[in-house]
Design a protein around this motif. Structure first.
Motif, PDB file in Angstrom:
ATOM      1  N   PHE A 171      -3.893  40.485  81.052  1.00  0.00           N
ATOM      2  CA  PHE A 171      -4.747  39.573  80.288  1.00  0.00           C
ATOM      3  C   PHE A 171      -6.210  39.653  80.691  1.00  0.00           C
ATOM      4  CE2 PHE A 171      -0.498  37.791  80.205  1.00  0.00           C
ATOM      5  CZ  PHE A 171      -0.337  37.469  78.874  1.00  0.00           C
ATOM      6  N   ALA A 172      -6.481  40.231  81.847  1.00  0.00           N
ATOM      7  CA  ALA A 172      -7.859  40.286  82.336  1.00  0.00           C
ATOM      8  C   ALA A 172      -8.729  41.088  81.366  1.00  0.00           C
ATOM      9  CB  ALA A 172      -7.886  40.907  83.725  1.00  0.00           C
ATOM     10  N   GLY A 173      -9.868  40.528  81.000  1.00  0.00           N
ATOM     11  CA  GLY A 173     -10.796  41.230  80.118  1.00  0.00           C
ATOM     12  C   GLY A 173     -10.403  41.232  78.661  1.00  0.00           C
ATOM     13  N   ASN A 174      -9.325  40.524  78.285  1.00  0.00           N
ATOM     14  CA  ASN A 174      -8.890  40.486  76.889  1.00  0.00           C
ATOM     15  C   ASN A 174      -8.868  39.034  76.425  1.00  0.00           C
ATOM     16  OD1 ASN A 174      -7.616  40.703  74.390  1.00  0.00           O
ATOM     17  ND2 ASN A 174      -6.270  42.366  75.077  1.00  0.00           N
ATOM     18  N   ASP A 175     -10.025  38.538  76.028  1.00  0.00           N
ATOM     19  CA  ASP A 175     -10.143  37.138  75.643  1.00  0.00           C
ATOM     20  C   ASP A 175      -9.234  36.780  74.479  1.00  0.00           C
ATOM     21  OD1 ASP A 175     -12.029  36.940  77.609  1.00  0.00           O
ATOM     22  OD2 ASP A 175     -13.753  36.819  76.251  1.00  0.00           O
ATOM     23  N   ALA A 176      -9.166  37.651  73.484  1.00  0.00           N
ATOM     24  CA  ALA A 176      -8.368  37.348  72.299  1.00  0.00           C
ATOM     25  C   ALA A 176      -6.893  37.194  72.657  1.00  0.00           C
ATOM     26  CB  ALA A 176      -8.549  38.442  71.248  1.00  0.00           C
ATOM     27  N   LEU A 177      -6.374  38.068  73.513  1.00  0.00           N
ATOM     28  CA  LEU A 177      -4.971  37.977  73.913  1.00  0.00           C
ATOM     29  C   LEU A 177      -4.715  36.710  74.712  1.00  0.00           C
ATOM     30  CD1 LEU A 177      -2.137  39.214  74.092  1.00  0.00           C
ATOM     31  CD2 LEU A 177      -2.912  40.456  76.134  1.00  0.00           C
ATOM     32  N   ARG A 178      -5.607  36.384  75.619  1.00  0.00           N
ATOM     33  CA  ARG A 178      -5.431  35.177  76.427  1.00  0.00           C
ATOM     34  C   ARG A 178      -5.432  33.934  75.550  1.00  0.00           C
ATOM     35  NH1 ARG A 178      -9.374  37.326  79.761  1.00  0.00           N
ATOM     36  NH2 ARG A 178     -10.788  35.597  79.270  1.00  0.00           N
ATOM     37  N   GLU A 179      -6.392  33.859  74.627  1.00  0.00           N
ATOM     38  CA  GLU A 179      -6.511  32.669  73.805  1.00  0.00           C
ATOM     39  C   GLU A 179      -5.328  32.507  72.861  1.00  0.00           C
ATOM     40  OE1 GLU A 179     -10.332  32.746  71.969  1.00  0.00           O
ATOM     41  OE2 GLU A 179     -11.394  32.723  73.897  1.00  0.00           O
ATOM     42  N   SER A 180      -4.885  33.597  72.249  1.00  0.00           N
ATOM     43  CA  SER A 180      -3.744  33.483  71.333  1.00  0.00           C
ATOM     44  C   SER A 180      -2.462  33.162  72.096  1.00  0.00           C
ATOM     45  CB  SER A 180      -3.579  34.771  70.528  1.00  0.00           C
ATOM     46  OG  SER A 180      -3.251  35.876  71.362  1.00  0.00           O
ATOM     47  N   THR A 181      -2.290  33.745  73.261  1.00  0.00           N
ATOM     48  CA  THR A 181      -1.101  33.458  74.068  1.00  0.00           C
ATOM     49  C   THR A 181      -1.120  32.019  74.549  1.00  0.00           C
ATOM     50  OG1 THR A 181      -0.993  35.771  74.787  1.00  0.00           O
ATOM     51  CG2 THR A 181       0.206  34.163  76.109  1.00  0.00           C
ATOM     52  N   ALA A 182      -2.284  31.545  74.985  1.00  0.00           N
ATOM     53  CA  ALA A 182      -2.392  30.169  75.470  1.00  0.00           C
ATOM     54  C   ALA A 182      -2.125  29.175  74.342  1.00  0.00           C
ATOM     55  CB  ALA A 182      -3.767  29.936  76.072  1.00  0.00           C
TER      56      ALA A 182
END
Length: 200
Positions: free
Chosen positions: A114-125
């Motif tokens: 998830f590091a450096g991938n804002d879109a993945l972090r936000e959608s997963t969260a």
């Protein structure tokens, strides 16, 4: 456990699902801090992706906290939130991945996905905090209380008022307490299995 687990009795299924309703009117009965902790301690066992647990909560109970929250809601949500003994602000932490080494130790590289991938972090969260909100609703019902989940608020203003120092992002609100059954609307229908589902 699954080999010996039994279907819950009909009364339990009714309390959790078939007779449970979304409430908008509330009895003048408090919800205690002990009850709020019980609700959390049950809901926390629901699964999330990689055990990431992005949900973050504020339990709005005090008059001062209500005074802060209520002006940030749509007009139709204000009176019922004022009357509810507690309102849960369910938020997601877009930096949830920082806790993965502790929460998901079996996969040491999970954080790096998830590091450096804002879109993945936000959608997963967001997805997983939505899932966790559903567990909260079921926990509320399991302890004999009622829930009234809501959208209809200014998320940016709620974030600023309640999560300014954390970066958490408000997902939804859930009013909880003891509902007034006499003021419920007639129950809406649900689609039949074949209308929305297919076994492949």
């Amino acid at each position: 456990m699954s080999d010996t687990a039994q279907t819950l009795p009909p009364a339990a299924l009714a309390q959790l699902f078939t007779e449970a309703r979304t409430h908008m009117h509330w009895q003048d009965r408090p919800v205690t801090a002990a009850q709020l902790r019980e609700i959390y301690d049950l809901a926390k066992w629901g699964p999330t992706s990689m055990n990431g647990f992005p949900m973050r909560l504020k339990f709005v109970v005090s008059p001062a906290a209500k005074d802060t929250l209520i002006p940030l809601l749509s007009e139709g949500n204000q009176a019922k939130t004022r009357a509810a003994p507690a309102t849960i602000i369910v938020a997601s932490d877009p930096s949830f991945h920082e806790q993965l080494p502790a929460l998901f130790p079996g996969a040491p590289g999970a954080k790096d996905l998830f590091a450096g991938n804002d879109a993945l972090r936000e959608s997963t969260a967001f997805r997983n905090s939505s899932l966790q909100a559903a567990y909260l609703i079921m926990a509320v019902r399991a302890f004999g209380l009622d829930a009234g989940p809501m959208s209809g608020f200014d998320a940016a203003k709620v974030d600023a008022a309640f999560f300014a120092d954390s970066g958490y992002r408000t997902n939804m609100l859930i009013n909880i307490g003891y509902g007034v059954a006499e003021k419920l609307y007639p129950r809406g229908p649900r689609p039949a299995f074949d209308e929305v589902a297919e076994i492949l």
